[in-house]
Design a protein around this motif. Structure first.
Motif, PDB file in Angstrom:
ATOM      1  N   ARG A  33      -4.512 -17.812  20.050  1.00 53.44           N
ATOM      2  CA  ARG A  33      -3.938 -16.467  19.910  1.00 53.44           C
ATOM      3  C   ARG A  33      -4.557 -15.735  18.716  1.00 53.44           C
ATOM      4  O   ARG A  33      -4.725 -16.311  17.648  1.00 53.44           O
ATOM      5  CB  ARG A  33      -2.431 -16.579  19.730  1.00 53.44           C
ATOM      6  N   THR A  34      -4.873 -14.464  18.928  1.00 48.68           N
ATOM      7  CA  THR A  34      -5.474 -13.681  17.844  1.00 48.68           C
ATOM      8  C   THR A  34      -4.453 -12.739  17.218  1.00 48.68           C
ATOM      9  O   THR A  34      -3.411 -12.433  17.813  1.00 48.68           O
ATOM     10  CB  THR A  34      -6.676 -12.846  18.347  1.00 48.68           C
ATOM     11  N   ILE A  35      -4.792 -12.295  16.031  1.00 49.03           N
ATOM     12  CA  ILE A  35      -3.971 -11.352  15.286  1.00 49.03           C
ATOM     13  C   ILE A  35      -4.923 -10.413  14.549  1.00 49.03           C
ATOM     14  O   ILE A  35      -6.012 -10.818  14.147  1.00 49.03           O
ATOM     15  CB  ILE A  35      -3.007 -12.083  14.322  1.00 49.03           C
ATOM     16  N   ARG A  36      -4.516  -9.158  14.426  1.00 58.46           N
ATOM     17  CA  ARG A  36      -5.345  -8.197  13.701  1.00 58.46           C
ATOM     18  C   ARG A  36      -4.770  -8.024  12.298  1.00 58.46           C
ATOM     19  O   ARG A  36      -3.575  -7.827  12.126  1.00 58.46           O
ATOM     20  CB  ARG A  36      -5.393  -6.847  14.403  1.00 58.46           C
ATOM     21  N   VAL A  37      -5.658  -8.097  11.296  1.00 58.87           N
ATOM     22  CA  VAL A  37      -5.261  -7.856   9.911  1.00 58.87           C
ATOM     23  C   VAL A  37      -5.911  -6.545   9.490  1.00 58.87           C
ATOM     24  O   VAL A  37      -7.123  -6.367   9.621  1.00 58.87           O
ATOM     25  CB  VAL A  37      -5.700  -9.009   8.979  1.00 58.87           C
ATOM     26  N   ARG A  38      -5.088  -5.632   9.028  1.00 60.89           N
ATOM     27  CA  ARG A  38      -5.566  -4.330   8.540  1.00 60.89           C
ATOM     28  C   ARG A  38      -5.536  -4.355   7.020  1.00 60.89           C
ATOM     29  O   ARG A  38      -4.725  -5.064   6.422  1.00 60.89           O
ATOM     30  CB  ARG A  38      -4.687  -3.207   9.056  1.00 60.89           C
ATOM     31  N   PHE A  39      -6.397  -3.556   6.411  1.00 58.09           N
ATOM     32  CA  PHE A  39      -6.541  -3.574   4.962  1.00 58.09           C
ATOM     33  C   PHE A  39      -6.276  -2.185   4.394  1.00 58.09           C
ATOM     34  O   PHE A  39      -6.757  -1.188   4.920  1.00 58.09           O
ATOM     35  CB  PHE A  39      -7.934  -4.065   4.580  1.00 58.09           C
ATOM     36  N   ASP A  40      -5.513  -2.150   3.300  1.00 53.13           N
ATOM     37  CA  ASP A  40      -5.114  -0.907   2.661  1.00 53.13           C
ATOM     38  C   ASP A  40      -5.356  -1.038   1.157  1.00 53.13           C
ATOM     39  O   ASP A  40      -5.204  -2.133   0.601  1.00 53.13           O
ATOM     40  CB  ASP A  40      -3.628  -0.655   2.938  1.00 53.13           C
ATOM     41  N   ALA A  41      -5.721   0.065   0.500  1.00 52.58           N
ATOM     42  CA  ALA A  41      -5.982   0.037  -0.941  1.00 52.58           C
ATOM     43  C   ALA A  41      -5.462   1.314  -1.586  1.00 52.58           C
ATOM     44  O   ALA A  41      -5.609   2.407  -1.027  1.00 52.58           O
ATOM     45  CB  ALA A  41      -7.476  -0.100  -1.199  1.00 52.58           C
ATOM     46  N   ASN A  42      -4.858   1.169  -2.762  1.00 54.64           N
ATOM     47  CA  ASN A  42      -4.321   2.293  -3.522  1.00 54.64           C
ATOM     48  C   ASN A  42      -4.565   2.041  -5.003  1.00 54.64           C
ATOM     49  O   ASN A  42      -4.717   0.896  -5.430  1.00 54.64           O
ATOM     50  CB  ASN A  42      -2.810   2.415  -3.296  1.00 54.64           C
ATOM     51  N   VAL A  43      -4.565   3.109  -5.793  1.00 54.31           N
ATOM     52  CA  VAL A  43      -4.611   2.982  -7.250  1.00 54.31           C
ATOM     53  C   VAL A  43      -3.426   3.725  -7.834  1.00 54.31           C
ATOM     54  O   VAL A  43      -2.983   4.737  -7.293  1.00 54.31           O
ATOM     55  CB  VAL A  43      -5.925   3.504  -7.872  1.00 54.31           C
ATOM     56  N   ASP A  44      -2.925   3.191  -8.926  1.00 54.94           N
ATOM     57  CA  ASP A  44      -1.817   3.813  -9.636  1.00 54.94           C
ATOM     58  C   ASP A  44      -2.260   5.171 -10.174  1.00 54.94           C
ATOM     59  O   ASP A  44      -3.427   5.363 -10.539  1.00 54.94           O
ATOM     60  CB  ASP A  44      -1.405   2.903 -10.796  1.00 54.94           C
ATOM     61  N   LYS A  45      -1.326   6.098 -10.209  1.00 52.16           N
ATOM     62  CA  LYS A  45      -1.609   7.438 -10.714  1.00 52.16           C
ATOM     63  C   LYS A  45      -2.195   7.351 -12.123  1.00 52.16           C
ATOM     64  O   LYS A  45      -1.692   6.642 -12.975  1.00 52.16           O
ATOM     65  CB  LYS A  45      -0.316   8.257 -10.732  1.00 52.16           C
ATOM     66  N   GLY A  46      -3.264   8.070 -12.364  1.00 48.79           N
ATOM     67  CA  GLY A  46      -3.880   8.101 -13.679  1.00 48.79           C
ATOM     68  C   GLY A  46      -4.934   7.029 -13.901  1.00 48.79           C
ATOM     69  O   GLY A  46      -5.587   7.019 -14.932  1.00 48.79           O
ATOM     70  N   MET A  47      -5.103   6.102 -12.962  1.00 47.15           N
ATOM     71  CA  MET A  47      -6.134   5.081 -13.112  1.00 47.15           C
ATOM     72  C   MET A  47      -7.423   5.615 -12.510  1.00 47.15           C
ATOM     73  O   MET A  47      -7.471   5.951 -11.336  1.00 47.15           O
ATOM     74  CB  MET A  47      -5.718   3.782 -12.430  1.00 47.15           C
ATOM     75  N   ALA A  48      -8.448   5.680 -13.309  1.00 43.38           N
ATOM     76  CA  ALA A  48      -9.702   6.324 -12.902  1.00 43.38           C
ATOM     77  C   ALA A  48     -10.612   5.371 -12.123  1.00 43.38           C
ATOM     78  O   ALA A  48     -11.779   5.195 -12.452  1.00 43.38           O
ATOM     79  CB  ALA A  48     -10.421   6.871 -14.135  1.00 43.38           C
ATOM     80  N   TRP A  49     -10.072   4.766 -11.099  1.00 44.83           N
ATOM     81  CA  TRP A  49     -10.856   3.889 -10.239  1.00 44.83           C
ATOM     82  C   TRP A  49     -10.890   4.450  -8.828  1.00 44.83           C
ATOM     83  O   TRP A  49      -9.934   5.074  -8.371  1.00 44.83           O
ATOM     84  CB  TRP A  49     -10.227   2.503 -10.149  1.00 44.83           C
ATOM     85  N   THR A  50     -11.980   4.174  -8.146  1.00 41.25           N
ATOM     86  CA  THR A  50     -12.033   4.293  -6.699  1.00 41.25           C
ATOM     87  C   THR A  50     -11.859   2.870  -6.189  1.00 41.25           C
ATOM     88  O   THR A  50     -12.545   1.956  -6.641  1.00 41.25           O
ATOM     89  CB  THR A  50     -13.391   4.866  -6.238  1.00 41.25           C
ATOM     90  N   PHE A  51     -10.925   2.680  -5.278  1.00 39.21           N
ATOM     91  CA  PHE A  51     -10.624   1.349  -4.771  1.00 39.21           C
ATOM     92  C   PHE A  51     -10.403   1.462  -3.278  1.00 39.21           C
ATOM     93  O   PHE A  51      -9.615   2.294  -2.826  1.00 39.21           O
ATOM     94  CB  PHE A  51      -9.369   0.820  -5.480  1.00 39.21           C
ATOM     95  N   ARG A  52     -11.155   0.672  -2.512  1.00 32.62           N
ATOM     96  CA  ARG A  52     -11.060   0.776  -1.053  1.00 32.62           C
ATOM     97  C   ARG A  52     -11.421  -0.547  -0.397  1.00 32.62           C
ATOM     98  O   ARG A  52     -12.191  -1.342  -0.949  1.00 32.62           O
ATOM     99  CB  ARG A  52     -11.978   1.877  -0.536  1.00 32.62           C
TER     100      ARG A  52
END
Length: 191
Positions: free
Chosen positions: A59-78
């Motif tokens: 049996r298969t399962i799909r895993v989705r990926f999500d990324a966020n940064v806290d307000k004021g953190m000067a990173w790009t994260f994805r």
């Protein structure tokens, strides 16, 4: 001759005992809650495994990926992939990208969870960038792996066997060194 405590002394003793007990319970609440979430997967808290699964299902399962940064953190994260499909029990590896867009070093820590929440008990991480702080120099870009599997016991759980998709979500937060850099006054140097 035995001395009996006065009613006032008994009341004071009882109240002191109550305050001490309440203080001890408050002190133990955070570690107990952390333990409870790790053991039960409550709130989408994932599990940590020392090694991959020894059983792989068809049996298969799909895993989705999500990324966020806290307000004021000067990173790009994805996430470097939006999703992947794998067999339950199969080891998977996904990568996330982080870029420090500021002109100072930034240290961050990733918090994480999975959705639906009941999947947290069956989603096991073997290795993850979220286990340690990450420090990026100005303009630095890194790729960070997460190695994981979905425990085959999921299919036998009546509350979780319906799951076909799991979303793994991370949020990066600045840690103390970053806050200190933001709060430090600019120094004027005189030569």
């Amino acid at each position: 001759m035995s001395r009996r405590m006065s009613p006032e002394a008994r009341t004071v003793s009882w109240l002191v005992g109550l305050v001490v007990t309440m203080g001890a319970l408050a002190w133990a609440a955070v570690p107990f809650y952390d333990w409870f979430c790790r053991v039960t997967g409550y709130g989408g808290t994932t599990q940590v495994a020392a090694a991959g699964s020894d059983q792989v299902l068809d049996r298969t399962i799909r895993v989705r990926f999500d990324a966020n940064v806290d307000k004021g953190m000067a990173w790009t994260f994805r996430p470097m992939q939006t999703s992947m499909e794998l067999r339950i029990g199969e080891n998977g590896m996904a990568f996330y990208e982080a870029i420090n867009n500021s002109d100072v070093p930034v240290t961050g820590t990733a918090s994480y969870n999975v959705a639906p929440e009941v999947a947290g008990y069956y989603f096991s991480k073997i290795e993850c960038f979220c286990f340690t702080e990450q420090t990026l120099q100005p303009g630095e870009r890194i790729e960070m792996p997460v190695s994981f599997f979905v425990d085959p016991a999921l299919v036998g759980d009546g509350d979780a066997s319906w799951i076909r998709d799991i979303t793994l979500s991370y949020t990066f937060h600045p840690t103390e060194p970053r806050q200190a850099a933001l709060e430090a006054p600019a120094s004027d140097t005189v030569n």
